[in-house]
Enzyme design. Sequence first.
Site, PDB file in Angstrom:
ATOM      1  N   CYS A 100      61.518 -64.366 -69.405  1.00 43.85           N
ATOM      2  CA  CYS A 100      60.857 -63.391 -70.286  1.00 43.85           C
ATOM      3  C   CYS A 100      59.719 -64.058 -71.058  1.00 43.85           C
ATOM      4  CB  CYS A 100      61.852 -62.788 -71.281  1.00 43.85           C
ATOM      5  SG  CYS A 100      63.187 -61.858 -70.508  1.00 43.85           S
ATOM      6  N   CYS A 128      65.951 -65.463 -73.032  1.00 40.26           N
ATOM      7  CA  CYS A 128      65.634 -65.375 -71.602  1.00 40.26           C
ATOM      8  C   CYS A 128      64.364 -66.151 -71.286  1.00 40.26           C
ATOM      9  CB  CYS A 128      65.507 -63.889 -71.251  1.00 40.26           C
ATOM     10  SG  CYS A 128      64.559 -63.509 -69.775  1.00 40.26           S
TER      11      CYS A 128
END
Length: 150
Positions: free
Chosen positions: A77, A74
């Site tokens: 993230c 991700c």
Amino acid sequence: MNEKTLVRCPTCKSRNRVPLSKLDATVRCGRCHEDFDLSSISQGKTIAVDESSFNVIVDQSIIPTLVDFWAPWCGPCRTVAPVLDALAQDWRGRVKIVKVNTDENRSLSARFGIQGIPTLVLLDGGQTIDTIVGALPKQELKSRVEGHLD
Ligand SMILES: [Zn+2]
């Protein structure tokens, strides 16, 4: 920032105001007079948790905990990670920051109804106080979480 932190006694659950300078010490609860130690909140860095450690590290935490639901693939993230590392230092003794890899801990994602990542969940005393979806800039995230603190 306040130079004291509000910690929950593990025995009677009442909250005690403790100077941040005492983070390496054992403190005595003002209500039940049991001693408890502050080593679990004195790290000043993020902590990886999984399904087996979540209860002790998060649900039973003596200070509020911000849980970062993330995954290695991700991109956003990865943007949030250094922000959380910096906040973990800023909030040493006041707010614990833990990281849950959603690929490896699906039952925790299910418990919190995680739909997308990153999602940050603020808990205190095992209860959800706030849920923040997506990556926020550091100051915005900091003031939002601190708005929930005493
Ligand atoms: Zn107590």
